[in-house]
Structure formats: C-alpha cells, structure tokens
Design an enzyme around this catalytic site. Structure first.
Site, PDB file in Angstrom:
ATOM      1  N   SER A 576       0.859  -1.187   0.000  1.00  0.00           N
ATOM      2  CA  SER A 576       0.000   0.000   0.000  1.00  0.00           C
ATOM      3  C   SER A 576       0.889   1.228   0.000  1.00  0.00           C
ATOM      4  O   SER A 576       2.032   1.187   0.491  1.00  0.00           O
ATOM      5  CB  SER A 576      -0.903   0.002   1.236  1.00  0.00           C
ATOM      6  OG  SER A 576      -1.515   1.270   1.409  1.00  0.00           O
ATOM      7  N   TYR A 589      -2.066  -0.319  10.683  1.00  0.00           N
ATOM      8  CA  TYR A 589      -2.070  -0.647   9.253  1.00  0.00           C
ATOM      9  C   TYR A 589      -0.777  -0.179   8.581  1.00  0.00           C
ATOM     10  O   TYR A 589      -0.138  -0.937   7.838  1.00  0.00           O
ATOM     11  CB  TYR A 589      -3.296  -0.010   8.599  1.00  0.00           C
ATOM     12  CG  TYR A 589      -3.416  -0.266   7.104  1.00  0.00           C
ATOM     13  CD1 TYR A 589      -3.795  -1.513   6.623  1.00  0.00           C
ATOM     14  CD2 TYR A 589      -3.150   0.749   6.193  1.00  0.00           C
ATOM     15  CE1 TYR A 589      -3.909  -1.744   5.259  1.00  0.00           C
ATOM     16  CE2 TYR A 589      -3.260   0.537   4.831  1.00  0.00           C
ATOM     17  CZ  TYR A 589      -3.642  -0.713   4.366  1.00  0.00           C
ATOM     18  OH  TYR A 589      -3.756  -0.941   3.017  1.00  0.00           O
TER      19      TYR A 589
END
Length: 699
Positions: A576, A589
């Site tokens: 990501s 995250y």
C-alpha cells in the site's frame, strides 16, 4: 454366457430426444453418448461417421456425403462443427491415385479436394477407415475390454471365442489409407459381420441407422467385458499385491514433495504442469508384482502411447520404508537412465526423414504405494495423459489375465510417435500464451484485486490456485473463473494466512494439483483506522498477524517450494502507499504494510542467487470490488476527510495527480508485469499504482 457383468456400459439412447433429429444431429448425439464413458473410448480417441444424403450447394442435387469426426476432435464433447464432410464419390475416386503402402501418407493431402460445402474442419487420417466400409453408420472405438483382447498374444483366437462369426479380426496395421482398404475388403467379403477387432488397436462396428450402430457398439463392448470378468473372477490382478498403499493423506504428502522436484528436473525444454492420480485401479497396478515388467512393455493402443510416451518411469519408492529422501537424491540418475533409454530407442528406430528427437523425459511416473504422476505442457494434457494410462492399465489387466499382454513392436510404435503427419499437426499448434506452463497462487483470491489478478494471469495461460479465508466467496470466485476459463486451470483452497499449518497445507495442495509453483501473489488484506491512543493491542496484533506475519508465512513456504523446484520464480507483494507514507489514525495498518515492503526486499536478497525475484505493488484507494472498503474502514476514512462514503472514491480521484480512479484491474496489470518475463531484470522494486501520489514517490 448367461451371467452378465456388473460393469456393463448402459444404453443411454433416448427415443424421446431423438425422434425429431436430423441425421447429422443423430450422429452427434450418438457420438456424445459413446464419448461420455471413458471405458468406451478415451478423450480425443476413436471416431464416428455417417454417410448422409445432402443437397449439393452448387447443383442442388442430392449427393452422398461422409460426415466423420474431424482432426483433433473429441466425440464426447463435439458439436456438428467437429465433423469433416466429404463427397463420397470423390473419396471413391481416390483409389485410382493410391500408389501403395509406402506412399499412403500422400493420400491425406487429397482429402482436402473431397471437401463438401467448404467445410473448414480438417479430415483426419482415419477418414478412409470409414469411407470405404460398405455401411451407412460406423463407430471406431477404443474400449478397454476390447483392447485387452486386441493386445493379447492370441488376439485372433480370443476374438473368435468371444464373438464367433459376428466380429472379424485384422492384424496390426498403422491407421491410414491401406487399413481403410483392408476394412473394406473384409466387410465386403463377409457381409454378415457386425464389426472388426483391430489387433492392438480397437473396435469397428457398424449399422444401418445411428441407433442400430450405437446399440451394436455397446453390445460388443459389453460382451467382451462380461467374458473378461468371468475369466478374471477371483484371479489376483497383475500377479497380486506386493506393496500396500499408504493412507490418502500420506499419499498426497509424498506426491507434494516429489512433484516439484520432478518438475524442476524435467522442465528445461518446456515448463511442465503435473497431475496426481491415486484411483483404485492405479494403486492396484503400482502395488503389484508385475508392475515393473508390464510397465517396461509399454502401451499397445496408438492413442495411448501418443499421450503417455511408449513407457512410463517406475519410481524407486518403498512405501514401507518411506525412502523418499533417497528417491529424491537418486532422481537425477533415474531420469538420466530413462533419457538414455529413450535416446537409444530413437536412434534404433529413426528413419532418414524422421523429425528431430523430442523431449525425452517421461510423461508418466508410477510410484508404489502412492499412485501415478503425469507431466505435460499444460494441466489438461497432463490429466488426460494420466487418464489414458488408466486405460492402458485396464488393458494390461485384462490381457495379462487371460493371455499374454503384448505392447506394440518398437518400430511400429516409433513410426506412429514420429509420424510425419503427426509432426505436421504438432507444428500447426498455436503458439503458447506468455504464461502457459506457469503456476500462480493468489492469497485474498476472492477479493477484487485477487479476482482481477487471477483473471489477468488466466488470460495469458497460467494455472491459478486461489486462496482465501472466506470459504463461500472463494467457492463463488472459483466457480466463476472456472466457467469463464476452464476447470483444469483454476483451483481454490481455503487458507488463513495467520495459520502456519494451514499455509503449509495450502502450498502442499498447490504442489499436488499442479506439480509446483512459479508465482506467489501475496494479497490477503485487512485495514483498520484508529487514533494512536485508541489503538488496542488486539487491533495492532490483528493487522500485523495478517499483513506482516501472514505474508511472512506465505513467503517462507512459497520460497521453500520454489527452492525445491530449482526453477527460479516470482513473488509479488501487494502492499500500500501507506507502507511508504504514514497516515494519521492508521498506525497499525501503516506499520504492518511497511514491514511487508521490507519483507519483500529481504526475499529479493535471498532469492536472487536462486533466480527468485521479489517485488512490490503499492495500490492506493482501490474501492471497487475491494472487501477492505466494505466495512468500518470505509466509514473511518470518510470520517477522517469529513465526507460521505459515497463521495470517497471521487475524493481519491481528484486527489491523484492524474485525476483517475484506481481499479482492481489496474493493480492486476502491475502484478502481472512484475510476475512476467517483461520485468525479468527487476527485483527488490516497488511499483506504485495509485494514479500519482507525490508523497509516495519512492525516490
């Protein structure tokens, strides 16, 4: 014989379905029924025909046309477009051009001049076998029961014992024009015959209607099966068992360890895909006293050994002693001995115009106590090769039980394997797709990016193992992709990336289903949002267990498989932009994704000497089809930007430098690039697919 065998082929003809069918439709219906049972004929084997009166498109006259299975078809699945159509009067006129057995191959070229109605389906070499028989409907089949008789030492005497004067017999002759004339001769001289057994080859039957021909075929097959069953009753097959089968789980475990090693050692000329079969008839054969002797004799029916090579390799495995390590250590010598033997066979039998020797590695591997492995250029070919060898096993069981099994003479076998017409057919095969022969596994395979990635790889010929924790979504995705592509190239296995034993088992399933692994796509995902002071330990651990530990487990087990295979490989980590750029309210995250990127770089370092590349794709804001955006994460991200959830995608589009939305297919394209040979000199790299996000620039 009053007692019928329980192995009878059932009569499936349904008059309610056929009452309004045309003659071509009846031929297709009959063909599909016969081809639906592998005991009748194997995939792509045999052929059917009918001589039908049709209107000539040029003259308008009724002319007699031969409808016969065309080259490369399968009677079990073909439609009307699978039949070649030829003028019978032109086929009969070819007799004047025939120059004898040494020149019969040239007759194939004349078949094109006999084509009816500009049909583009190529006529096969078996066309004369149907054309010259003085019967309206003809079936040529390869039933195990009849080939067992045909491949016996005293084949003619057994044929007479079983069929009396209803079925004739012809000695071995390679399929072609001369065999067509021999069939015509015997059928004309003995008009009472209902068919002919071809030595070492199969069965011809005929009738004056499609239904009559079908019923005659079944009657003759079932008669042979009943006779065999009575003769073999209470008689141990193949000299009886000398080895006991391992349990089902252990059999798969051995196959999973053995198949990648074999694949790696035999893929130098062409990447191989594997198939494992431990059906009862396979285990009966590989555990038997006669395994080595019968395997060495090779197969008899030409259709069998064209798929399986003339003989298999018997692997030196002892299930009682579980000597798998020794077997793997000795594989190089076993394979070298097989290759030397095959090369010697080629040198003994080659002719002045023979094609160059093809890949000399085995296709079929027989493993006592375990089963059969088959390897070929793709999954379907490997699976079908194994199915053909089961037919060969059934033939050997019958023939060796009532007589002496006879393989084809070596020179005859070679002349078919290296037949110039067969070589020409191989040369006409379409060029393989870029990913043909590659095996990929995709975690998070039921999500949007996972599905898109699988589809992209499948588009270019890869086999794909989908892995996902959501069993229902996985089943739906697997079924959808199977429908869109084919059943052989798509598999699914439920896997939780945080479960070490589950990851190990999923890798094992990949090895058993396809023989190894080439591409690992780590894509399983989760997302969470919370301010630092509200991030619980459970939330932190959940992110890291999936995105860090889970990716580590998949990478480690995939690496082991790639290393054992010794063919290089590719790992692609779906991370990501948050792995490069921190975001507020996403500490768990972001740090887990950063760890994932660093993991990929470590894999690149250790994998490079082994030819294993490792790269990263960084998506951003992939909302459509992504399951991580279906729950609280989407709401939290919208809240962070003071937007409604409906406005979130447009927000990300406008935020990007290119003002474009990022879709699952875009990520899949990036993954494909890094997994393909187009990026063969890239490892340890990060590819952003985010429509442009300046803070995420890697340099």
């Amino acid at each position: 014989m009053t007692q019928e065998s329980s192995n009878q082929i059932p009569n499936l003809w349904d008059d309610s379905q056929t009452s309004k069918m045309t003659e071509p439709d009846l031929l297709r219906y009959r063909s599909n029924l016969l081809g639906s049972d592998m005991r009748v004929t194997n995939y792509g084997g045999g052929n059917t025909s009918a001589k039908i009166d049709c209107q000539d498109p040029l003259t308008g006259d009724q002319v007699e046309v031969l409808w016969v299975k065309g080259s490369g078809g399968d009677i079990g699945s073909m439609g009307l477009d699978g039949f070649a159509t030829l003028y019978m009067d032109k086929l009969r006129s070819l007799k004047g051009l025939y120059r004898g057995l040494e020149h019969e191959d040239e007759m194939v070229g004349y078949l094109l001049h006999c084509t009816f109605n500009l049909n583009t389906r190529a006529a096969s070499i078996d066309t004369p076998l149907h054309a010259y028989l003085p019967h309206k409907h003809v079936d040529h089949l390869h039933p195990d029961a009849v080939i067992a008789i045909a491949a016996s030492k005293n084949s003619r005497e057994l044929t007479e014992e079983i069929y009396g004067d209803e079925i004739g017999w012809l000695p071995w002759l390679r399929p072609g024009y001369q065999l067509g004339l021999e069939l015509e001769k015997i059928a004309t001289a003995k008009p009472h015959l209902k068919g002919v057994v071809l030595e070492a080859h199969g069965l011809f039957t005929w009738g004056e209607s499609s239904k009559a021909c079908y019923e005659t075929s079944l009657k003759m097959i079932n008669r042979a099966q009943t006779w065999l069953d009575q003769k073999l009753q209470d008689k141990p097959a193949f000299g009886g068992a000398i080895t006991q089968s391992l349990g089902a789980g252990k059999r798969r475990q051995v196959a999973a360890q053995l198949m990648p090693v074999i694949r790696g050692k035999t893929s130098s000329r062409q990447r191989q895909i594997g198939h494992f079969n431990d059906a009862p008839e396979v285990l009966e054969f590989v555990n038997s006293a006669e395994l080595t002797r019968l395997a060495e004799l090779g197969t008899s029916c030409p259709d069998h050994f064209l798929r399986t090579k003339i003989k298999p390799l018997v692997v030196d495995y002892d299930p009682a002693g579980d000597n798998l390590d020794a077997v793997i250590a000795g594989l190089d010598e076993q394979l070298a001995a097989y290759n030397r033997d095959y090369a010697a066979y080629y040198e003994r039998c080659k002719r002045d115009n023979s094609p160059a020797m093809r890949d000399s590695n085995p296709v079929i591997y027989l493993v006592p106590g375990v089963g059969m492995l088959s390897f070929a250029k793709d999954k379907a070919t490997a699976r079908i090769a194994g199915e053909f060898y089961i037919n060969a096993i059934n033939v050997m069981r019958g023939a060796s039980g009532v007589s002496e099994y006879m393989g084809l003479p070596e020179q005859e076998a070679f002349d078919i394997e290296y037949w110039l017409l067969e070589e020409a057919k191989l040369q006409r095969m379409p060029k393989p797709k870029p990913m043909a022969g590659r095996i990929a596994m995709v975690t998070g395979g039921a999500g949007g990016i996972g599905q898109a990635t699988a589809a992209r790889l499948l588009d270019d010929g890869a086999c794909v193992m989908l892995m996902d924790i959501d069993a229902e979504a996985l089943t739906e995705t697997t079924e959808a992709l199977t429908t869109q592509y084919d059943k052989d190239r798509v598999r699914g296995v439920r896997m939780d990336v945080t479960d070490e034993a589950g990851v190990v088992q999923a890798m094992r399933e990949t090895a058993v289903e396809y023989g190894g692994l080439d591409i690992v796509v780590s894509n399983a995902g989760i997302a969470s949002s919370a301010p630092l002071d509200e991030t619980t330990l459970d939330l932190w651990n959940r992110n890291h267990s999936i995105l860090s530990t889970g990716y580590f487990l998949v990478a480690r087990e995939g690496f082991k498989l790639l290393k054992a295979q010794n063919m290089g490989g590719n790992m692609v980590f779906v991370a990501s932009k948050n792995g490069l750029v921190a975001s507020a309210n996403a500490v768990a995250y972001c740090t887990a994704k950063a760890a994932e990127i660093q993991l990929a770089r470590c894999v690149a370092l250790e994998g490079a000497p082994l030819g294993i590349r490792s790269n990263v794709v960084n998506p951003d804001a992939v909302l459509r089809g992504s399951r991580i955006w279906t729950g609280k994460w989407k709401e939290e991200r919208a809240e962070a930007y003071d937007l409604s959830t409906d406005d979130l995608e447009e927000h990300y589009r406008k935020r990007s430098l290119l003002k474009l939305s990022v879709l699952p297919e875009d990520i899949a394209e990036g993954i494909y690039f890094l997994a393909s040979d187009a990026s063969a000199k890239s490892t340890g790299n990060v590819l952003n697919v985010d429509a442009g996000h300046a803070p995420s620039f890697t340099r």
